[in-house]
Design an enzyme around this catalytic site. Structure first.
Site, PDB file in Angstrom:
ATOM      1  N   HIS A  13       0.824  -1.158   0.007  1.00 34.87           N
ATOM      2  CA  HIS A  13       0.051   0.048   0.038  1.00 34.87           C
ATOM      3  C   HIS A  13       0.842   1.353  -0.170  1.00 34.87           C
ATOM      4  O   HIS A  13       2.114   1.044   0.097  1.00 34.87           O
ATOM      5  CB  HIS A  13      -0.929   0.101   1.216  1.00 34.87           C
ATOM      6  CG  HIS A  13      -0.265  -0.208   2.481  1.00 34.87           C
ATOM      7  ND1 HIS A  13       0.519   0.727   3.109  1.00 34.87           N
ATOM      8  CD2 HIS A  13      -0.722  -1.042   3.593  1.00 34.87           C
ATOM      9  CE1 HIS A  13       1.012   0.335   4.174  1.00 34.87           C
ATOM     10  NE2 HIS A  13       0.289  -0.630   4.439  1.00 34.87           N
TER      11      HIS A  13
ATOM     12  N   HIS B  38       3.788   1.496   2.530  1.00 34.17           N
ATOM     13  CA  HIS B  38       5.135   0.629   2.135  1.00 34.17           C
ATOM     14  C   HIS B  38       5.794   1.663   1.032  1.00 34.17           C
ATOM     15  O   HIS B  38       7.178   1.616   0.992  1.00 34.17           O
ATOM     16  CB  HIS B  38       4.542  -0.466   1.622  1.00 34.17           C
ATOM     17  CG  HIS B  38       3.926  -1.566   2.875  1.00 34.17           C
ATOM     18  ND1 HIS B  38       3.003  -2.210   2.396  1.00 34.17           N
ATOM     19  CD2 HIS B  38       4.133  -1.884   3.823  1.00 34.17           C
ATOM     20  CE1 HIS B  38       2.288  -3.039   3.436  1.00 34.17           C
ATOM     21  NE2 HIS B  38       3.279  -2.852   4.323  1.00 34.17           N
TER      22      HIS B  38
ATOM     23  N   CYS C  38      -0.218 -10.181  20.402  1.00 35.70           N
ATOM     24  CA  CYS C  38      -1.089  -9.331  19.321  1.00 35.70           C
ATOM     25  C   CYS C  38      -0.413  -9.907  17.956  1.00 35.70           C
ATOM     26  O   CYS C  38       0.701  -9.789  17.635  1.00 35.70           O
ATOM     27  CB  CYS C  38      -0.877  -7.644  19.179  1.00 35.70           C
ATOM     28  SG  CYS C  38      -1.770  -7.336  17.712  1.00 35.70           S
TER      29      CYS C  38
ATOM     30  N   CYS D  13       0.522  -7.122  15.228  1.00 33.77           N
ATOM     31  CA  CYS D  13       1.825  -6.882  15.507  1.00 33.77           C
ATOM     32  C   CYS D  13       3.192  -7.829  15.467  1.00 33.77           C
ATOM     33  O   CYS D  13       4.093  -7.480  15.486  1.00 33.77           O
ATOM     34  CB  CYS D  13       1.960  -6.029  16.769  1.00 33.77           C
ATOM     35  SG  CYS D  13       1.161  -4.482  17.056  1.00 33.77           S
TER      36      CYS D  13
ATOM     37  N   CYS E  67      -5.219  -3.779  21.128  1.00 35.49           N
ATOM     38  CA  CYS E  67      -3.973  -3.189  20.713  1.00 35.49           C
ATOM     39  C   CYS E  67      -4.499  -2.033  19.785  1.00 35.49           C
ATOM     40  O   CYS E  67      -5.533  -2.143  18.928  1.00 35.49           O
ATOM     41  CB  CYS E  67      -3.418  -4.180  19.801  1.00 35.49           C
ATOM     42  SG  CYS E  67      -2.318  -3.567  18.559  1.00 35.49           S
TER      43      CYS E  67
ATOM     44  N   HIS F 131      -4.306  -2.438  15.810  1.00 36.28           N
ATOM     45  CA  HIS F 131      -5.087  -3.281  15.264  1.00 36.28           C
ATOM     46  C   HIS F 131      -6.590  -3.465  15.572  1.00 36.28           C
ATOM     47  O   HIS F 131      -7.271  -4.283  15.087  1.00 36.28           O
ATOM     48  CB  HIS F 131      -4.329  -4.877  15.158  1.00 36.28           C
ATOM     49  CG  HIS F 131      -3.135  -4.688  14.467  1.00 36.28           C
ATOM     50  ND1 HIS F 131      -1.689  -4.453  15.135  1.00 36.28           N
ATOM     51  CD2 HIS F 131      -2.921  -4.711  12.897  1.00 36.28           C
ATOM     52  CE1 HIS F 131      -1.022  -4.472  14.104  1.00 36.28           C
ATOM     53  NE2 HIS F 131      -1.509  -4.723  13.048  1.00 36.28           N
TER      54      HIS F 131
ATOM     55  N   LYS G 264      -6.139   7.569   9.776  1.00 27.63           N
ATOM     56  CA  LYS G 264      -4.856   6.424   9.422  1.00 27.63           C
ATOM     57  C   LYS G 264      -5.444   5.493   8.406  1.00 27.63           C
ATOM     58  O   LYS G 264      -6.461   5.020   8.353  1.00 27.63           O
ATOM     59  CB  LYS G 264      -4.987   5.472  10.873  1.00 27.63           C
ATOM     60  CG  LYS G 264      -3.558   5.341  11.351  1.00 27.63           C
ATOM     61  CD  LYS G 264      -3.617   4.496  12.717  1.00 27.63           C
ATOM     62  CE  LYS G 264      -3.061   3.157  12.480  1.00 27.63           C
ATOM     63  NZ  LYS G 264      -2.943   2.364  13.400  1.00 27.63           N
TER      64      LYS G 264
ATOM     65  N   LYS H 206      -7.166  -1.290   7.163  1.00 26.23           N
ATOM     66  CA  LYS H 206      -8.024  -2.230   6.415  1.00 26.23           C
ATOM     67  C   LYS H 206      -9.605  -2.183   6.850  1.00 26.23           C
ATOM     68  O   LYS H 206     -10.497  -2.052   5.811  1.00 26.23           O
ATOM     69  CB  LYS H 206      -7.850  -3.775   6.921  1.00 26.23           C
ATOM     70  CG  LYS H 206      -6.839  -4.301   5.887  1.00 26.23           C
ATOM     71  CD  LYS H 206      -6.745  -5.815   5.969  1.00 26.23           C
ATOM     72  CE  LYS H 206      -5.603  -6.419   5.554  1.00 26.23           C
ATOM     73  NZ  LYS H 206      -5.077  -7.434   6.167  1.00 26.23           N
TER      74      LYS H 206
HETATM   75  N1  MSP Z   1       7.519  -6.926   8.857  1.00 25.36           N
HETATM   76  C1  MSP Z   1       7.584  -5.906   9.674  1.00 25.36           C
HETATM   77  C2  MSP Z   1       9.031  -5.166   9.444  1.00 25.36           C
HETATM   78  C3  MSP Z   1      10.160  -6.034   9.833  1.00 25.36           C
HETATM   79  S1  MSP Z   1      11.610  -5.065   9.672  1.00 25.36           S
HETATM   80  C4  MSP Z   1      12.927  -6.175   9.950  1.00 25.36           C
HETATM   81  C5  MSP Z   1       6.537  -5.037   9.526  1.00 25.36           C
HETATM   82  N2  MSP Z   1       5.877  -4.985   8.214  1.00 25.36           N
HETATM   83  S2  MSP Z   1       4.655  -4.035   7.708  1.00 25.36           S
HETATM   84  O1  MSP Z   1       4.471  -4.171   6.660  1.00 25.36           O
HETATM   85  O2  MSP Z   1       3.709  -3.983   8.633  1.00 25.36           O
HETATM   86  O3  MSP Z   1       5.442  -2.563   7.618  1.00 25.36           O
HETATM   87  C6  MSP Z   1       6.548  -2.289   6.839  1.00 25.36           C
HETATM   88  C7  MSP Z   1       7.131  -0.849   6.741  1.00 25.36           C
HETATM   89  O4  MSP Z   1       6.027  -0.040   6.396  1.00 25.36           O
HETATM   90  C8  MSP Z   1       7.124  -0.347   8.270  1.00 25.36           C
HETATM   91  O5  MSP Z   1       8.232   0.455   8.648  1.00 25.36           O
HETATM   92  C9  MSP Z   1       6.007   0.397   8.736  1.00 25.36           C
HETATM   93  O6  MSP Z   1       6.235   1.499   9.432  1.00 25.36           O
HETATM   94  C10 MSP Z   1       5.791   0.954   7.346  1.00 25.36           C
HETATM   95  N3  MSP Z   1       4.187   1.630   7.249  1.00 25.36           N
HETATM   96  C11 MSP Z   1       3.214   0.659   7.188  1.00 25.36           C
HETATM   97  N4  MSP Z   1       2.393   1.573   7.131  1.00 25.36           N
HETATM   98  C12 MSP Z   1       2.484   2.927   6.825  1.00 25.36           C
HETATM   99  C13 MSP Z   1       2.019   4.282   6.484  1.00 25.36           C
HETATM  100  N5  MSP Z   1       0.835   4.221   6.549  1.00 25.36           N
HETATM  101  N6  MSP Z   1       2.857   4.959   6.384  1.00 25.36           N
HETATM  102  C14 MSP Z   1       4.367   5.065   6.218  1.00 25.36           C
HETATM  103  N7  MSP Z   1       4.718   3.905   6.561  1.00 25.36           N
HETATM  104  C15 MSP Z   1       4.093   2.776   6.948  1.00 25.36           C
HETATM  105  O7  MSP Z   1       6.348  -4.052  10.304  1.00 25.36           O
END
Ligand code: MSP
Length: 513
Positions: A19, A22, A127, A130, A144, A147, A294, A297
């Site tokens: 998304h 990411h 959780c 997380c 949490c 979530h 925020k 989903k």
């Molecule tokens: N798998 C773990 C990270 C392991 S690193 C050794 C994880 N994955 S995640 O898919 O939930 O998030 C991946 C990255 O995307 C994280 O750095 C997270 O902060 C970032 N983001 C997820 N949603 C976000 C936003 N809405 N905005 C900016 N970054 C965000 O956590």
């Protein structure tokens, strides 16, 4: 020998496609990696996906397929999205990669042998969203907060990592190295958390989708231990020592603010336990919200980066996110703000400066770059030099927004220069020498601006470059090419039309999110 620069991002969970959040992180890391390549550094940029854990086991089970089948479908979507967005990584790691799995098992065994991990009964609240144990005080109304689900009671005999052994050393390291955790607010959060941070359970009995604990195949390694180690395994720890020695310690580990604690407490403890140096910096960036909400989903407001990139171009999205959001803070995406920003800065400001100059050049000089007249261009030359220095300072502090802001003030200045010098009037009056000098000043400024923007909007920069006509490829340009006078007289420009067409309302209406 060039400096090395190793930058990595968090690796994303593959329980769903990528998304906008990411994408934001990968785009920021990419701009930083490209900037360092431009500086002549030898860069290694690592990103990838976190494929193990209960979260993925569950979504796969819900579809009646194996976790392997599930990640085989999702992970390629991350790869294709990053390709579309121009993410120039050197390796895309998957935690199911054989070299990663072998090195994680090796690291785990090493921590057990050193007495940092031992068997114990772990009792807590977990959780799954997380992939983390929660304390009562982390919960809001028993749930949490991230979530919005209650964590599940968890009691198992498994392996526990004694973080407590390393806490004091980590705290001292954080205090002695102000750059280790940035921005400042994250550093303070971590120092506050440090005191009460518990030892962590680092294996799971009931989860099957993970790397088996060496010598105890009934358990798998906790997904965060597995995932954090990607920063080492991705550059050869346990498989390619020369590569590892060249790039470790990482210069920058870029992760979201929600997971900074894993990176600033558990991760340093793992490294100290393995006898590996700590990274130079962990930077916890802010979140992209959708409007003032925020992205989630349950709200169904997730924004798909592919669709935006397909319709408006990857660079528009890259530019918007990095220009609009103060790096380190939360920011927001709305389609209206996106359209406004992109139209003003890319279509009007940047695109028009080049387009109108090339038009006059074609009519009066058959498209060939005239000679500089330093008395006419001295101010522009000075502005290029001060902008270059300012960008350098901002990039050293990861002030990506400010780097773009100052670059656009250069582009503003060149537009104002065109307006004040009125080259069309000089052409009409037949003052060809002065006209040539003015056009040289504009094009030379745009040549330098193109180099400055290239880490942020590489595709658009390529299109600008092609029209300006410099024979040496943009990819081969270095920071030292930002010296006034680099554009040779006689260079043949190529007028190909607007580099970025305005987003029009009719088009936007159908696509508005
Ligand atoms: N798998 C773990 C990270 C392991 S690193 C050794 C994880 N994955 S995640 O898919 O939930 O998030 C991946 C990255 O995307 C994280 O750095 C997270 O902060 C970032 N983001 C997820 N949603 C976000 C936003 N809405 N905005 C900016 N970054 C965000 O956590």
């Amino acid at each position: 020998m060039p400096n090395t620069y190793y930058v990595n991002t968090a690796i994303d969970y593959t329980n769903a496609p990528p998304h906008l959040g990411h994408a934001y992180e990968k785009i920021a890391a990419d701009a930083i990696a490209r900037y360092h390549r431009l500086r002549g550094d030898q860069v290694f940029f690592l990103t990838g996906v976190d494929e193990h854990g209960v979260k993925i086991e569950k979504v796969a089970a819900a579809e009646g397929i194996t976790p392997q089948e599930f990640v085989a479908r999702i992970s390629p979507q991350f790869i294709s999205t990053w390709e579309k967005l121009g993410i120039s990584y050197d390796r895309f790691i998957r935690t199911t990669d054989a070299d990663h799995e072998a090195a994680v098992a090796k690291a785990f065994a090493q921590l057990v042998d050193a007495g940092h991990i031992h068997k114990a009964t772990y009792d807590g609240l977990y959780c799954e969203g997380c992939e983390e144990f929660k304390n009562e005080r982390d919960l809001v109304n028993g749930k949490c907060p991230q979530h919005d689900t209650p964590p599940k009671p968890f009691k198992e005999e498994n392996y526990v990592f004694k973080i407590s052994t390393f806490k004091e050393r980590i705290r001292q390291h954080i205090e002695a190295n102000p750059d280790f955790i940035q921005p400042e607010t994250r550093r303070n959060e971590i120092l506050n958390l440090m005191e009460t941070f518990p030892d962590v359970s680092v294996s799971r009995q009931k989860v099957k989708w993970g790397i088996p604990v060496p010598g105890d195949e009934g358990q798998v390694i906790y997904v965060w231990i597995d995932a954090l180690l990607n920063y080492l395994t991705g550059i050869g720890w346990g498989s390619d020592d020369a590569l590892f020695q060249r790039f470790w310690p990482a210069n920058l580990q870029l992760v979201g603010k929600d997971i900074t604690k894993f990176h600033c407490i558990i991760w340093p403890a793992i490294l100290l336990g393995l006898g590996v140096e700590l990274p130079k910096q962990v930077y916890g960036h802010g979140w992209v919200n959708i409007g003032d909400q925020k992205m989630s989903k349950s709200l169904g407001n997730s924004v798909e980066p592919n669709e935006l990139a397909d319709t408006y171009g990857a660079d528009a999205l890259r530019y918007y996110l990095l220009r609009e959001i103060t790096f380190g803070k939360d920011g927001s995406y709305t389609f209206d703000a996106f359209k406004l920003r992109v139209n003003a800065d890319l279509a009007n400001n940047l695109g028009n400066a080049l387009n109108r100059t090339l038009g006059i050049l074609e009519k009066n000089f058959e498209g060939a770059v005239p000679a500089d007249l330093p008395e006419l261009t001295v101010e522009l030359a000075r502005k290029v030099a001060t902008t270059t220095t300012a960008v350098e300072g901002h990039m050293a502090r990861l002030e990506l927004q400010e780097a773009l802001e100052v670059t656009w003030s250069l582009i503003d200045a060149v537009n104002k220069y065109i307006d004040s010098q009125a080259p069309w009037a000089l052409a009409k009056a037949g003052d060809m020498e002065k006209l040539g000098g003015v056009l040289y000043g504009v094009l030379e400024t745009l040549r330098c601006a193109t180099i400055l923007v290239s880490p942020f909007i590489p595709t658009l920069a390529g299109k600008l470059w092609e029209q300006i006509g410099v024979p040496k490829a943009l990819a081969d340009q270095r920071w030292s090419d930002l010296t006034w006078g680099g554009l040779a007289t006689g260079t043949v420009t190529k007028k190909l039309g607007p580099v970025y067409p305005r987003i029009e309302d009719e088009l936007a209406a159908g696509k508005k999110k």
